[in-house]
Write a protein that holds these residues in place. Structure first.
Motif, short mmCIF file in Angstrom:
data_model
loop_
_atom_site.label_atom_id
_atom_site.label_comp_id
_atom_site.label_asym_id
_atom_site.label_seq_id
_atom_site.Cartn_x
_atom_site.Cartn_y
_atom_site.Cartn_z
N ASP A 100 10.45 13.26 -27.78
CA ASP A 100 10.44 12.99 -29.22
C ASP A 100 9.04 12.62 -29.71
OD1 ASP A 100 13.14 13.31 -28.98
OD2 ASP A 100 13.62 11.19 -29.25
N LYS A 101 8.74 13.01 -30.93
CA LYS A 101 7.49 12.59 -31.58
C LYS A 101 7.60 11.12 -32.00
CE LYS A 101 6.55 17.19 -33.28
NZ LYS A 101 6.46 18.07 -34.43
N PHE A 102 8.82 10.65 -32.07
CA PHE A 102 9.10 9.27 -32.47
C PHE A 102 8.45 8.27 -31.51
CE2 PHE A 102 12.49 5.88 -33.08
CZ PHE A 102 12.02 5.50 -34.32
N TYR A 103 8.26 8.66 -30.25
CA TYR A 103 7.69 7.75 -29.25
C TYR A 103 6.29 7.28 -29.64
CZ TYR A 103 5.31 6.01 -25.21
OH TYR A 103 4.56 5.23 -24.39
N LYS A 104 5.44 8.19 -30.12
CA LYS A 104 4.07 7.82 -30.48
C LYS A 104 4.06 6.78 -31.59
CE LYS A 104 1.65 11.88 -28.91
NZ LYS A 104 0.66 12.89 -29.18
N THR A 105 4.93 6.94 -32.56
CA THR A 105 5.03 5.97 -33.66
C THR A 105 5.47 4.61 -33.15
OG1 THR A 105 5.61 7.78 -35.14
CG2 THR A 105 6.07 5.55 -35.92
N ILE A 106 6.50 4.59 -32.32
CA ILE A 106 7.01 3.33 -31.76
C ILE A 106 5.93 2.67 -30.91
CG2 ILE A 106 8.66 2.37 -30.08
CD1 ILE A 106 9.88 2.89 -32.81
N SER A 107 5.19 3.47 -30.16
CA SER A 107 4.12 2.95 -29.31
C SER A 107 3.05 2.25 -30.15
CB SER A 107 3.51 4.09 -28.50
OG SER A 107 2.47 3.64 -27.71
N LYS A 108 2.62 2.89 -31.21
CA LYS A 108 1.58 2.29 -32.08
C LYS A 108 2.09 1.01 -32.73
CE LYS A 108 -0.75 6.61 -33.09
NZ LYS A 108 -1.02 7.67 -34.07
N ILE A 109 3.31 1.05 -33.22
CA ILE A 109 3.90 -0.15 -33.86
C ILE A 109 3.99 -1.29 -32.84
CG2 ILE A 109 6.03 -1.10 -34.85
CD1 ILE A 109 6.44 1.68 -36.18
N THR A 110 4.42 -0.97 -31.64
CA THR A 110 4.58 -1.99 -30.60
C THR A 110 3.24 -2.65 -30.28
OG1 THR A 110 6.45 -0.81 -29.65
CG2 THR A 110 5.36 -2.42 -28.24
N TYR A 111 2.18 -1.87 -30.14
CA TYR A 111 0.87 -2.45 -29.82
C TYR A 111 0.30 -3.27 -30.97
CZ TYR A 111 0.85 0.06 -25.41
OH TYR A 111 1.16 0.50 -24.16
N ILE A 112 0.58 -2.86 -32.20
CA ILE A 112 0.13 -3.65 -33.36
C ILE A 112 0.88 -4.99 -33.39
CG2 ILE A 112 0.17 -3.78 -35.90
CD1 ILE A 112 -0.41 -0.71 -35.85
N VAL A 113 2.19 -4.94 -33.18
CA VAL A 113 2.99 -6.18 -33.14
C VAL A 113 2.51 -7.07 -32.00
CG1 VAL A 113 5.32 -7.09 -32.70
CG2 VAL A 113 5.01 -5.18 -34.27
N ASP A 114 2.20 -6.47 -30.85
CA ASP A 114 1.65 -7.24 -29.72
C ASP A 114 0.41 -8.01 -30.12
OD1 ASP A 114 3.58 -6.40 -27.93
OD2 ASP A 114 2.27 -5.00 -26.85
N LEU A 115 -0.53 -7.31 -30.74
CA LEU A 115 -1.80 -7.96 -31.12
C LEU A 115 -1.58 -9.11 -32.10
CD1 LEU A 115 -4.15 -4.86 -31.53
CD2 LEU A 115 -4.23 -6.61 -29.75
#
Length: 190
Positions: A100-115
């Motif tokens: 899914d292309k959805f993975y890249k979006t979730i990945s970016k959101i996750t790393y932003i939330v992490d920071l």
């Protein structure tokens, strides 16, 4: 009088296991994809956790008046927990949604939330308890870490449950082991 550092046994064993896994993983040729990238981040986080835990316990035993240093190291440990858990969530999510292309979006959101959450962890207070050979940290910083890690595990479970037909069960064994261990830790910590 020399105090016996019995609290170091498990962190040293964990560090040695992480070190061995890290050496094995990075010494062999591997496929260059998202799954191995996420897994390598989890291995490095585990290795850092071992180093942090050994340092925290050793400093607490030898120089228990170094409160600022111990609190700072605990906050780094919380940050590492958050990174490991979010990478574990991304690992599970990738296994389920690798096409899914959805993975890249979730990945970016996750790393932003992490920071953002890691920055908040360093702002929030942490308290230390160290009496009668019992040591632990607690406070708002710890609570935020536990809540975030709990949310990541919950989202991982939801992702697996709603996509049970897409999953290769063999790849999810680490997740099931993690969930069982996390439940044991939550019960012991409460």
């Amino acid at each position: 009088m020399v105090r016996i550092m019995t609290n170091l046994y498990i962190p040293i064993c964990g560090f040695l296991c992480s070190l061995l896994l890290t050496i094995l993983f990075f010494s062999k040729q591997r496929v260059d994809n998202n799954e191995t990238s996420i897994f390598s981040k989890m291995l490095i986080a585990s290795l850092l956790d071992g180093i942090l835990m050994i340092s925290i316990i050793f400093i607490a035993y030898k120089w228990d008046n170094q409160i600022f240093l111990l609190k700072l190291l605990n906050k780094f440990d919380y940050a590492q927990f958050m990174l490991w858990t979010s990478n574990f969530f991304l690992y599970i999510f990738y296994i389920v949604h690798s096409q899914d292309k959805f993975y890249k979006t979730i990945s970016k959101i996750t790393y932003i939330v992490d920071l953002i959450l890691i920055a908040i962890v360093f702002i929030l207070p942490v308290e230390l308890y160290n009496e009668n050979n019992i040591m632990y940290s607690y406070g708002l910083s710890a609570n935020l870490t536990y809540i975030f890690c709990g949310i990541c595990v919950f989202l991982s479970v939801i992702s697996l449950v709603f996509n049970i037909k897409r999953i290769v069960m063999k790849k999810c064994i680490p997740f099931y082991v993690f969930v069982i261990m996390a439940i044991v830790v939550m019960v012991l910590r409460s």
